[in-house]
Write a protein that holds these residues in place. Structure first.
Motif, PDB file in Angstrom:
ATOM      1  N   ASP A  34       5.871   0.144  -6.749  1.00  0.00           N
ATOM      2  CA  ASP A  34       5.801  -0.337  -5.376  1.00  0.00           C
ATOM      3  C   ASP A  34       7.204  -0.527  -4.817  1.00  0.00           C
ATOM      4  O   ASP A  34       8.126  -0.960  -5.515  1.00  0.00           O
ATOM      5  CB  ASP A  34       5.064  -1.680  -5.326  1.00  0.00           C
ATOM      6  N   ASN A  35       7.360  -0.239  -3.526  1.00  0.00           N
ATOM      7  CA  ASN A  35       8.621  -0.451  -2.828  1.00  0.00           C
ATOM      8  C   ASN A  35       8.274  -0.885  -1.413  1.00  0.00           C
ATOM      9  O   ASN A  35       8.266  -0.077  -0.481  1.00  0.00           O
ATOM     10  CB  ASN A  35       9.467   0.817  -2.834  1.00  0.00           C
ATOM     11  N   ARG A  36       7.996  -2.175  -1.277  1.00  0.00           N
ATOM     12  CA  ARG A  36       7.491  -2.689  -0.001  1.00  0.00           C
ATOM     13  C   ARG A  36       8.304  -3.872   0.509  1.00  0.00           C
ATOM     14  O   ARG A  36       7.891  -4.555   1.440  1.00  0.00           O
ATOM     15  CB  ARG A  36       6.021  -3.102  -0.152  1.00  0.00           C
ATOM     16  N   GLY A  37       9.440  -4.135  -0.096  1.00  0.00           N
ATOM     17  CA  GLY A  37      10.250  -5.260   0.346  1.00  0.00           C
ATOM     18  C   GLY A  37       9.802  -6.547  -0.303  1.00  0.00           C
ATOM     19  O   GLY A  37       8.765  -6.618  -0.975  1.00  0.00           O
ATOM     20  N   PRO A  38      10.562  -7.625  -0.107  1.00  0.00           N
ATOM     21  CA  PRO A  38      10.285  -8.880  -0.818  1.00  0.00           C
ATOM     22  C   PRO A  38       9.046  -9.631  -0.334  1.00  0.00           C
ATOM     23  O   PRO A  38       8.423 -10.346  -1.109  1.00  0.00           O
ATOM     24  CB  PRO A  38      11.553  -9.699  -0.575  1.00  0.00           C
ATOM     25  N   ALA A  39       8.685  -9.525   0.916  1.00  0.00           N
ATOM     26  CA  ALA A  39       7.522 -10.258   1.437  1.00  0.00           C
ATOM     27  C   ALA A  39       6.794  -9.377   2.446  1.00  0.00           C
ATOM     28  O   ALA A  39       6.764  -9.678   3.649  1.00  0.00           O
ATOM     29  CB  ALA A  39       7.953 -11.572   2.080  1.00  0.00           C
ATOM     30  N   PRO A  40       6.198  -8.295   1.989  1.00  0.00           N
ATOM     31  CA  PRO A  40       5.596  -7.340   2.936  1.00  0.00           C
ATOM     32  C   PRO A  40       4.337  -7.895   3.585  1.00  0.00           C
ATOM     33  O   PRO A  40       3.502  -8.525   2.925  1.00  0.00           O
ATOM     34  CB  PRO A  40       5.268  -6.146   2.047  1.00  0.00           C
ATOM     35  N   ALA A  41       4.210  -7.685   4.872  1.00  0.00           N
ATOM     36  CA  ALA A  41       2.970  -8.006   5.565  1.00  0.00           C
ATOM     37  C   ALA A  41       2.019  -6.818   5.444  1.00  0.00           C
ATOM     38  O   ALA A  41       2.380  -5.748   4.964  1.00  0.00           O
ATOM     39  CB  ALA A  41       3.253  -8.333   7.028  1.00  0.00           C
ATOM     40  N   GLY A  42       0.799  -7.029   5.876  1.00  0.00           N
ATOM     41  CA  GLY A  42      -0.182  -5.949   5.888  1.00  0.00           C
ATOM     42  C   GLY A  42      -1.177  -5.994   4.758  1.00  0.00           C
ATOM     43  O   GLY A  42      -2.271  -5.460   4.871  1.00  0.00           O
ATOM     44  N   GLY A  43      -0.795  -6.608   3.613  1.00  0.00           N
ATOM     45  CA  GLY A  43      -1.721  -6.680   2.493  1.00  0.00           C
ATOM     46  C   GLY A  43      -1.725  -5.413   1.661  1.00  0.00           C
ATOM     47  O   GLY A  43      -1.037  -4.432   1.968  1.00  0.00           O
ATOM     48  N   ASP A  44      -2.516  -5.441   0.599  1.00  0.00           N
ATOM     49  CA  ASP A  44      -2.598  -4.306  -0.327  1.00  0.00           C
ATOM     50  C   ASP A  44      -3.490  -3.233   0.284  1.00  0.00           C
ATOM     51  O   ASP A  44      -4.710  -3.307   0.207  1.00  0.00           O
ATOM     52  CB  ASP A  44      -3.155  -4.779  -1.669  1.00  0.00           C
ATOM     53  N   PHE A  45      -2.866  -2.222   0.865  1.00  0.00           N
ATOM     54  CA  PHE A  45      -3.625  -1.190   1.574  1.00  0.00           C
ATOM     55  C   PHE A  45      -3.953   0.005   0.687  1.00  0.00           C
ATOM     56  O   PHE A  45      -4.611   0.939   1.140  1.00  0.00           O
ATOM     57  CB  PHE A  45      -2.855  -0.723   2.813  1.00  0.00           C
ATOM     58  N   GLY A  46      -3.517  -0.032  -0.580  1.00  0.00           N
ATOM     59  CA  GLY A  46      -3.813   1.064  -1.501  1.00  0.00           C
ATOM     60  C   GLY A  46      -3.989   0.511  -2.899  1.00  0.00           C
ATOM     61  O   GLY A  46      -3.179   0.782  -3.787  1.00  0.00           O
ATOM     62  N   HIS A  47      -5.041  -0.260  -3.100  1.00  0.00           N
ATOM     63  CA  HIS A  47      -5.220  -0.992  -4.355  1.00  0.00           C
ATOM     64  C   HIS A  47      -5.197  -0.040  -5.550  1.00  0.00           C
ATOM     65  O   HIS A  47      -5.868   0.987  -5.565  1.00  0.00           O
ATOM     66  CB  HIS A  47      -6.542  -1.752  -4.334  1.00  0.00           C
ATOM     67  N   GLY A  48      -4.398  -0.417  -6.563  1.00  0.00           N
ATOM     68  CA  GLY A  48      -4.320   0.374  -7.772  1.00  0.00           C
ATOM     69  C   GLY A  48      -3.347   1.530  -7.710  1.00  0.00           C
ATOM     70  O   GLY A  48      -3.227   2.291  -8.682  1.00  0.00           O
ATOM     71  N   HIS A  49      -2.636   1.685  -6.583  1.00  0.00           N
ATOM     72  CA  HIS A  49      -1.699   2.791  -6.412  1.00  0.00           C
ATOM     73  C   HIS A  49      -0.338   2.247  -5.978  1.00  0.00           C
ATOM     74  O   HIS A  49      -0.251   1.216  -5.312  1.00  0.00           O
ATOM     75  CB  HIS A  49      -2.215   3.784  -5.369  1.00  0.00           C
ATOM     76  N   TYR A  50       0.718   2.966  -6.334  1.00  0.00           N
ATOM     77  CA  TYR A  50       2.044   2.610  -5.839  1.00  0.00           C
ATOM     78  C   TYR A  50       2.079   2.809  -4.328  1.00  0.00           C
ATOM     79  O   TYR A  50       1.490   3.749  -3.792  1.00  0.00           O
ATOM     80  CB  TYR A  50       3.107   3.486  -6.484  1.00  0.00           C
ATOM     81  N   LYS A  51       2.826   1.908  -3.668  1.00  0.00           N
ATOM     82  CA  LYS A  51       2.901   1.952  -2.212  1.00  0.00           C
ATOM     83  C   LYS A  51       4.340   1.816  -1.751  1.00  0.00           C
ATOM     84  O   LYS A  51       5.143   1.096  -2.359  1.00  0.00           O
ATOM     85  CB  LYS A  51       2.069   0.807  -1.603  1.00  0.00           C
ATOM     86  N   GLY A  52       4.654   2.492  -0.660  1.00  0.00           N
ATOM     87  CA  GLY A  52       5.946   2.336  -0.009  1.00  0.00           C
ATOM     88  C   GLY A  52       5.735   1.887   1.417  1.00  0.00           C
ATOM     89  O   GLY A  52       4.763   2.299   2.074  1.00  0.00           O
ATOM     90  N   GLN A  53       6.672   1.051   1.928  1.00  0.00           N
ATOM     91  CA  GLN A  53       6.477   0.488   3.263  1.00  0.00           C
ATOM     92  C   GLN A  53       7.822   0.245   3.919  1.00  0.00           C
ATOM     93  O   GLN A  53       8.727  -0.349   3.320  1.00  0.00           O
ATOM     94  CB  GLN A  53       5.695  -0.832   3.160  1.00  0.00           C
ATOM     95  N   CYS A  54       7.972   0.702   5.150  1.00  0.00           N
ATOM     96  CA  CYS A  54       9.152   0.380   5.942  1.00  0.00           C
ATOM     97  C   CYS A  54       9.121  -1.096   6.328  1.00  0.00           C
ATOM     98  O   CYS A  54       8.054  -1.726   6.364  1.00  0.00           O
ATOM     99  CB  CYS A  54       9.204   1.243   7.202  1.00  0.00           C
TER     100      CYS A  54
END
Length: 646
Positions: free
Chosen positions: A596-616
């Motif tokens: 995962d690479n979503r920053g220290p306190a990402p908003a939005g919640g877990d939008f891809g449970h069980g998978h790595y996620k990236g977020q601006c």
């Protein structure tokens, strides 16, 4: 309505019960057109301090002025059916609790409609959940004179025409109305009875068409505010409903599709109300079974074409439980009922099953939660556990400032005895027995509930967070893109709602995350879009993912969607930004191929449970997607190119 199998449950027996088909005459009957109603049945209008239509802001329902509108509701049942499924429909004894509604909202044989509606106002309600059946829509048989004895102006009308009058009179009195598709057939709910799913006794196409008909029928009445899509979705004899598998039993996909169709084809003003799954599995110890309710929403939530129209719904009764169907005797399991739980246990279960949806802010699933059914026996209920459960449940409704609807509002009584669940009862002579007559133990709790302090006044704009899930088909939440030709034929396309931008992707699983956080809508209404399938917009010296294929938006554009073939990236959808909204300065590469690479306190919640996620970050926009086609790769997203907002 009463748990999976009602209060007396016959789980094992009902697993073998035959479905009840529509009669040929009812199935063939066309929906009736509205009739002109005589003034003699009209209720006087009263001014109310709210302005239609309703919408949502985060966890709140608001009116057209942006003021909080808390649904303080009740269920006026009957039009969805009271017949138990055996014996003559004409005999009261063959109807639930002996109360024969005559295929209409209950009580019209005993009290004038205006008196019934005045009773609702006395209870402190501002809205009514009004159940109907699909069969009722097509039922061309007039109601009997006896069934409308206290409302003779309704004689000769079909059930749908009576429903029209009820809707009109409720809204004329200032009450909001939520249409509720309760059953397929006009009979009592909720067992293995032919009404388990939206398509148990009708096709999905027929169900959708019936809803479009109803949404259009009342769209000129601004106080018809909601479409409650289906009641207590549950197991049939052989099959469970599911949340997201993409098959004929997929309640998530069916409700997502119909919600969008209502908003785009029939009535854009309606709230779209989606109840969780009421029951899966066989209620026998040793077999998997339970009440999912809204728990699946945490991992897979709806994204409608209008992000401010979604409301989630759940039902709770003391005699049911998180793994208890509500059965007694045959089919009863050893699982605890809600009324068996301590107050602390009850709070934990309620929050896990439903209330988290409104409690957790800035998530893809954040939405209002309407407890559209709860209730308990009245004067005749002496059980300490049942009474304690009701008090504890009311406490939690107050604690969470939740929207609610009591079941039911109207019932019959005979010398102040009878079913007892309703808040208002009438006898055969028209004498009313009300909640506040002085001998109903529920009155104090009800008074606390309707008078409880809560959020009022203006609700400010909030950031919307939305999930994209093109798991099985297109997931285009943009009205603008829906109106345009197919931009990647043969691929599954996912597009953010108009006004939102793509901020996150999952490495596998095809899920995406959209928001309007920080900047609000970025798009230029006159700017159009670009479909990117190659690296032509990567500037010389600007290789932000060396060795990877980069689908980068041209200058002045931001990512608003993507397409996939299988799990492989197919194309990027780039939308033109309004002037000055975004920059073309250098950005940063967010890799999520190995974690995962979503920053220290990402908003939005877990939008891809069980998978790595990236977020601006919230203050960025996504300008590109990178993937690799090297041997062993599935061409799934590996990185996002994130640039700062202007």
């Amino acid at each position: 309505m009463r748990g999976l199998f009602g209060r007396a449950a016959l789980a094992a027996v009902l697993l073998l019960a035959p479905l009840v088909p529509l009669t040929p005459a009812a199935a063939a009957a066309a929906p009736q057109e509205p009739a002109t109603e005589p003034a003699s049945v009209s209720a006087s209008a009263s001014a109310e301090d709210w302005t239609a239509p309703l919408s949502t802001r985060g966890r709140w329902i608001v009116d057209a002025d942006g003021d909080r509108f808390k649904l303080r509701s009740g269920n006026w049942h009957g039009a969805s059916g009271t017949w138990n499924g055996s014996g003559s429909r004409d005999e009261d004894a063959n109807h639930h609790a002996g109360e024969n509604s005559g295929r209409m909202p209950l009580g019209l044989d005993r009290a004038p409609m205006a008196e019934i509606i005045a009773g609702f106002r006395e209870l402190g309600l501002n809205s009514i959940r009004l159940p109907f059946s699909n069969e009722m829509i097509h039922d061309g048989r007039p109601v009997t004179d006896d069934a409308v004895a206290a409302n003779p102006a309704l004689r000769g009308r079909t059930p749908l025409q009576v429903y029209d009058v009820v809707v009109r009179e409720l809204t004329a009195s200032g009450l909001a109305v939520i249409l509720n598709n309760h059953t397929n057939t006009t009979r009592w709910c909720c067992g293995v009875d032919g009404n388990e799913r939206w398509n148990a006794s009708r096709s999905t196409e027929e169900w959708e068409n019936d809803w479009l008909f109803m949404a259009r029928r009342y769209r000129d009445n601004r106080r018809v505010v909601g479409a409650d899509l289906y009641n207590e979705v549950r197991r049939t004899v052989w099959d469970d409903p599911n949340w997201g598998l993409g098959d004929h039993h997929d309640w998530f996909t069916a409700s997502q599709r119909l919600g969008d169709r209502i908003l785009t084809e029939a009535n854009a003003d309606l709230l779209i109300i989606v109840e969780g799954i009421n029951w899966t599995g066989i209620p026998v110890d040793g077999f998997a079974h339970g009440r999912p309710t809204l728990e699946p929403v945490r991992r897979l939530s709806h994204t409608l074409v209008d992000s401010g129209k979604l409301v989630y719904s759940a039902h709770f009764y003391g005699y049911t439980g998180p793994n208890h169907s509500g059965a007694t005797g045959i089919g009863e399991t050893s699982d605890p009922r809600y009324q068996d739980l301590t107050p602390a246990e009850l709070i934990d279960v309620l929050n896990r099953q439903a209330f988290y949806v409104s409690a957790e802010q800035d998530r893809h699933f954040t939405a209002p939660v309407w407890i559209s059914e709860f209730g308990v026996g009245g004067r005749g209920e002496t059980g300490a556990g049942q009474r304690a459960w009701f008090e504890n449940f009311v406490d939690h409704l107050i604690r969470t400032d939740a929207d609610f609807a009591y079941w039911p509002l109207v019932g019959w009584h005979d010398h102040r005895a009878g079913n007892g669940w309703a808040l208002l009862h009438w006898d055969a002579a028209g004498h009313r027995m009300g909640l506040h007559d002085g001998d109903d133990w529920r009155a104090a709790a009800w008074t606390r509930l309707v008078g409880a302090p809560g959020r009022t006044g203006r609700i400010g704009p909030v950031a919307d967070w939305s999930m994209l899930s093109p798991d099985h088909a297109d997931f285009v939440a943009s009205r603008r893109m829906r109106a345009l030709p197919d931009w990647d034929s043969g691929a599954r396309k996912a597009v953010c709602p108009d006004g939102q931008r793509l901020l996150g992707l999952s490495h596998t699983g095809n899920r995406g995350l959209c928001s309007d956080v920080t900047a609000g809508p970025l798009g230029d209404p006159a700017g159009g879009h670009r479909v990117v399938t190659d690296e032509r917009h990567v500037a010389p010296g600007g290789d932000w993912a060396s060795g990877y294929t980069k689908l980068q938006c041209p200058g002045g554009h931001f990512l608003s969607g993507y397409s996939v073939r299988g799990s492989a990236v197919s194309a990027a959808l780039c939308t033109a930004a309004r002037p000055g909204a975004i920059t073309a300065t250098a950005g940063r590469t967010v890799w999520f191929d190995r974690g995962d690479n979503r920053g220290p306190a990402p908003a939005g919640g877990d939008f891809g449970h069980g998978h790595y996620k990236g977020q601006c970050a919230d203050g960025e926009y996504a300008a590109g997607i990178a993937y690799t086609g090297r041997l062993g790769s599935s061409r799934t997203p590996d990185a996002l190119y994130c640039r700062p907002l202007g």
